[in-house]
Enzyme design. Structure first.
Site, PDB file in Angstrom:
ATOM      1  N   LYS A 298       2.430  11.716  12.841  1.00  0.00           N
ATOM      2  CA  LYS A 298       3.586  12.460  13.925  1.00  0.00           C
ATOM      3  C   LYS A 298       4.065  11.220  15.132  1.00  0.00           C
ATOM      4  O   LYS A 298       5.018  11.417  15.423  1.00  0.00           O
ATOM      5  CB  LYS A 298       3.099  13.901  14.419  1.00  0.00           C
ATOM      6  CG  LYS A 298       3.501  14.906  13.297  1.00  0.00           C
ATOM      7  CD  LYS A 298       2.898  16.369  14.074  1.00  0.00           C
ATOM      8  CE  LYS A 298       2.935  17.107  12.692  1.00  0.00           C
ATOM      9  NZ  LYS A 298       3.212  18.742  13.363  1.00  0.00           N
ATOM     10  N   ASP A 334       8.693  21.472  16.006  1.00  0.00           N
ATOM     11  CA  ASP A 334       7.469  22.083  16.329  1.00  0.00           C
ATOM     12  C   ASP A 334       7.488  22.752  17.512  1.00  0.00           C
ATOM     13  O   ASP A 334       7.112  24.049  17.644  1.00  0.00           O
ATOM     14  CB  ASP A 334       6.092  21.321  16.398  1.00  0.00           C
ATOM     15  CG  ASP A 334       5.675  20.721  14.983  1.00  0.00           C
ATOM     16  OD1 ASP A 334       5.839  21.574  13.922  1.00  0.00           O
ATOM     17  OD2 ASP A 334       4.879  19.885  14.867  1.00  0.00           O
TER      18      ASP A 334
HETATM   19  P1  NAP Z   1      -5.542  17.452  15.612  1.00  0.00           P
HETATM   20  O1  NAP Z   1      -4.544  16.712  16.336  1.00  0.00           O
HETATM   21  O2  NAP Z   1      -6.435  16.698  14.531  1.00  0.00           O
HETATM   22  O3  NAP Z   1      -6.628  18.410  16.647  1.00  0.00           O
HETATM   23  C1  NAP Z   1      -7.524  19.035  16.239  1.00  0.00           C
HETATM   24  C2  NAP Z   1      -8.152  19.772  17.428  1.00  0.00           C
HETATM   25  O4  NAP Z   1      -9.199  20.878  16.737  1.00  0.00           O
HETATM   26  C3  NAP Z   1      -8.821  18.937  18.438  1.00  0.00           C
HETATM   27  O5  NAP Z   1      -8.699  19.792  19.640  1.00  0.00           O
HETATM   28  C4  NAP Z   1     -10.221  19.107  17.955  1.00  0.00           C
HETATM   29  O6  NAP Z   1     -11.155  19.103  18.838  1.00  0.00           O
HETATM   30  C5  NAP Z   1     -10.384  20.432  17.455  1.00  0.00           C
HETATM   31  N1  NAP Z   1     -11.438  20.569  16.580  1.00  0.00           N
HETATM   32  C6  NAP Z   1     -11.695  20.029  15.302  1.00  0.00           C
HETATM   33  N2  NAP Z   1     -12.704  20.640  14.700  1.00  0.00           N
HETATM   34  C7  NAP Z   1     -13.309  21.485  15.560  1.00  0.00           C
HETATM   35  C8  NAP Z   1     -14.511  22.039  15.652  1.00  0.00           C
HETATM   36  N3  NAP Z   1     -15.373  22.211  14.462  1.00  0.00           N
HETATM   37  N4  NAP Z   1     -14.856  22.825  16.575  1.00  0.00           N
HETATM   38  C9  NAP Z   1     -14.044  23.034  17.658  1.00  0.00           C
HETATM   39  N5  NAP Z   1     -12.793  22.187  17.666  1.00  0.00           N
HETATM   40  C10 NAP Z   1     -12.615  21.635  16.738  1.00  0.00           C
HETATM   41  O7  NAP Z   1      -4.788  18.599  14.876  1.00  0.00           O
HETATM   42  P2  NAP Z   1      -3.496  19.388  15.055  1.00  0.00           P
HETATM   43  O8  NAP Z   1      -2.206  18.655  14.549  1.00  0.00           O
HETATM   44  O9  NAP Z   1      -3.575  19.811  16.533  1.00  0.00           O
HETATM   45  O10 NAP Z   1      -3.623  20.834  14.173  1.00  0.00           O
HETATM   46  C11 NAP Z   1      -4.496  21.530  14.447  1.00  0.00           C
HETATM   47  C12 NAP Z   1      -4.182  22.887  13.388  1.00  0.00           C
HETATM   48  O11 NAP Z   1      -3.029  23.505  13.995  1.00  0.00           O
HETATM   49  C13 NAP Z   1      -4.320  22.920  12.130  1.00  0.00           C
HETATM   50  O12 NAP Z   1      -5.150  24.019  11.709  1.00  0.00           O
HETATM   51  C14 NAP Z   1      -2.824  22.733  11.645  1.00  0.00           C
HETATM   52  O13 NAP Z   1      -2.562  23.282  10.351  1.00  0.00           O
HETATM   53  C15 NAP Z   1      -2.520  24.030  12.676  1.00  0.00           C
HETATM   54  N6  NAP Z   1      -0.629  23.727  12.816  1.00  0.00           N
HETATM   55  C16 NAP Z   1      -0.159  24.629  12.558  1.00  0.00           C
HETATM   56  C17 NAP Z   1       1.480  24.272  12.757  1.00  0.00           C
HETATM   57  C18 NAP Z   1       2.279  25.715  12.192  1.00  0.00           C
HETATM   58  O14 NAP Z   1       3.512  25.363  12.186  1.00  0.00           O
HETATM   59  N7  NAP Z   1       1.703  26.741  12.314  1.00  0.00           N
HETATM   60  C19 NAP Z   1       1.939  23.276  13.222  1.00  0.00           C
HETATM   61  C20 NAP Z   1       1.151  22.387  13.486  1.00  0.00           C
HETATM   62  C21 NAP Z   1      -0.286  22.555  13.522  1.00  0.00           C
HETATM   63  P3  NAP Z   1     -11.760  17.838  19.292  1.00  0.00           P
HETATM   64  O15 NAP Z   1     -10.829  17.103  20.417  1.00  0.00           O
HETATM   65  O16 NAP Z   1     -12.975  17.974  20.006  1.00  0.00           O
HETATM   66  O17 NAP Z   1     -12.241  16.887  18.306  1.00  0.00           O
END
Ligand code: NAP
Length: 507
Positions: A298, A334
């Protein structure tokens, strides 16, 4: 005279479509018939893979084509070419000869198959010769020359294995150089899935599908129902989604349904991408008109855009790219998608008095924090790695803390809305819950951005305490609706229940 391989001459014009061939990889004739019965209306041709058959079945191989009401290709593939035949070349020739009396439409013989007399024998019966070669190690630099070396009258078939996005570009560039030659050309592996779907656009006379769907082949049902393979021609408009991984993206199901509902001659395909710059070259070559962007690209797409809109620049993330002429323009749907379901709970004016917690500090958290802070809400950001929460919080004038008791105490004061943005709870981690130890009061609105499963562990707990809950599906559908409008200028027919309907249809 043998049955024709193509019912009508596909020609080389813009309206030509590619034929879908089902690989019959059963151990017996009965298994092959059963496989064809499942997909009969969806495929044009079958390929009988004799190398998978038991020795007993091989004795009746010449009778096989009479059991299929589709033109049949005979193939005995060696182990070195990805097949199962372990005998000598003399034994392979003997097997082909024994089967040669059958009503085959074509026989697939490799370029290094030395029994030239066999090819003539099949040729005399009117059986089309497919002259094939395979490269499982990459995309050979002499791909174009090797296809051109195949004798006129024989149908060349090249199967190669791109291992990177840059190699997919090299493969596609070779396809375009060969656009005036009738041929079967295909790429194998995860990077190549999109090219299998748009084989009409890359000038391949045939695309193969199989069950199990392996080597980049796609399930025939998905090829037919989701991608509308028989309708794809060179003129079909092309859209897609880039990401890594990408195989489990829902976006193709949603956007292709949108095209079907509105009768738009377009297809939307998944591109596994490890190199964004190489993908932009592919997009220009294939004429991709627009694409969605998902993890981890992104931010990486932004430097490749002629212009990114204000939201992309503020959030530092772009999830939608549209091509105009040779240039690409970026948008962020988004943020709007995130706010969309909240508008039912918080009319515009009430956002300013809202005190909300954002769980997580990744890309989705950033979009949520930006949306809420811009609408005037006061925020607390909690994250497993508290330093990242602090950095994000500083940008939006928010407070921050760790996931755990200390953070949960702070949440008491930011509990009108709780937005969960981590991957915890997402399939397959369905027991995951980042707020274990936090007791819901029942007054919070809990919004989990995860959309598979629809009801995460966290939302279940919140519901049990009487909270109102929102799942990630609503955001997903809202951002996709806006993408569809940017891609086509049309209002989509997407319904919020789409993913649920889809889950039901495949379960
Ligand atoms: P990202 O940038 O990789 O961020 C991941 C986040 O999750 C970080 O804050 C990370 O914490 C945390 N995390 C990962 N594993 C963890 C664990 N085991 N325990 C606690 N925290 C954990 O990913 P993202 O793009 O933000 O996406 C995250 C989620 O949002 C995904 O499930 C995605 O499918 C969803 N999403 C949904 C939509 C929608 O349209 N509904 C749109 C975008 C994203 P750390 O910083 O400590 O690593």
């Amino acid at each position: 005279m043998a049955r024709a391989l193509f019912e009508e001459d596909p020609g080389l014009n813009d309206r030509r479509r590619s034929r879908l061939c089902l690989v019959l990889n059963g151990a017996t004739l009965a298994q092959d018939i059963e496989l064809l019965d499942r997909y009969r209306d969806k495929v044009d041709l079958v390929e009988v893979r004799a190398d998978f058959l038991t020795p007993e079945e091989l004795s009746a191989l010449d009778r096989f084509p009479s059991f299929f009401d589709r033109p049949a290709i005979l193939t005995v593939r060696r182990v070195c070419d990805g097949g199962s035949f372990r005998g000598s070349e003399a034994e392979r020739s003997a097997l082909y000869r024994r089967a040669s009396g059958g009503d085959w439409a074509a026989v697939d013989l490799e370029t290094d198959f030395t029994d030239r007399e066999l090819a003539s024998e099949f040729g005399r019966r009117g059986v089309r010769i497919i002259r094939s070669f395979h490269d499982f190690s990459g995309v050979p630099s002499d791909l174009v020359e090797r296809v051109r070396q195949v004798a006129p009258g024989e149908l060349p078939k090249a199967a190669v294995m791109p291992r990177t996005t840059a190699e997919v570009f090299r493969f596609l560039a070779a396809c375009f150089r060969l656009r005036h030659r009738e041929k079967i050309i295909l790429a194998m592996g995860d990077f190549a899935v999109a090219t299998r779907i748009v084989s009409a656009k890359i000038g391949s006379a045939i695309s193969y599908c199989s069950l199990p769907a392996e080597l980049g082949r796609i399930d025939p049902e998905i090829m037919y129902s989701v991608y509308r393979f028989p309708a794809i021609t060179r003129r079909t408009r092309l859209f897609g989604v880039i990401g890594n991984p990408i195989a489990h993206s829902f976006s193709p199901f949603i956007h292709n349904k949108g095209f079907r509902d509105l009768d738009v001659d377009a297809v939307y395909v998944p591109f596994l991408v490890d190199d964004v710059a190489a993908f932009f070259r592919i997009a220009r070559l294939l004429g991709v008109e627009g694409f969605s962007v998902t993890l981890p690209h992104k931010s990486a797409v932004i430097p490749h855009l002629k212009e990114a809109d204000a939201l992309c620049r503020s959030v530092g993330a772009c999830n939608t790219v549209v091509r105009r002429g040779r240039s690409f323009y970026g948008y962020n749907t988004d943020v709007g998608g995130f706010l969309s379901p909240l508008r039912n709970y918080f009319p515009e004016k009430r956002f300013s008095s809202l005190r909300a917690s954002v769980i997580g500090a990744g890309g989705a958290a950033r979009a949520a924090a930006y949306a809420l802070a811009s609408a005037g809400a006061k925020l607390l950001i909690l994250n497993r790695t508290p330093q990242k929460a602090a950095v994000l919080a500083a940008e939006f004038g928010a407070e921050s803390g760790p996931l755990g008791t200390e953070g949960f105490q702070k949440m008491e004061d930011f509990a009108d809305l709780i937005v969960q943005t981590t991957k915890m709870g997402m399939d397959p981690d369905i027991e995951g819950d980042p707020l274990v130890g936090y007791e819901f009061k029942g007054t919070e609105i809990v919004y989990d951005l995860v959309y598979t499963p629809r009801l995460t562990r966290l939302l279940q707990r919140a519901l049990e305490k009487g909270c109102k809950v929102i799942n990630g599906e609503e955001m997903f559908m809202a951002q996709a609706h806006e993408q569809f409008r940017l891609f086509t200028g049309l209002e989509s027919t997407f319904k919020n229940s789409f993913i649920a309907d889809f889950n039901q249809s495949v379960s």
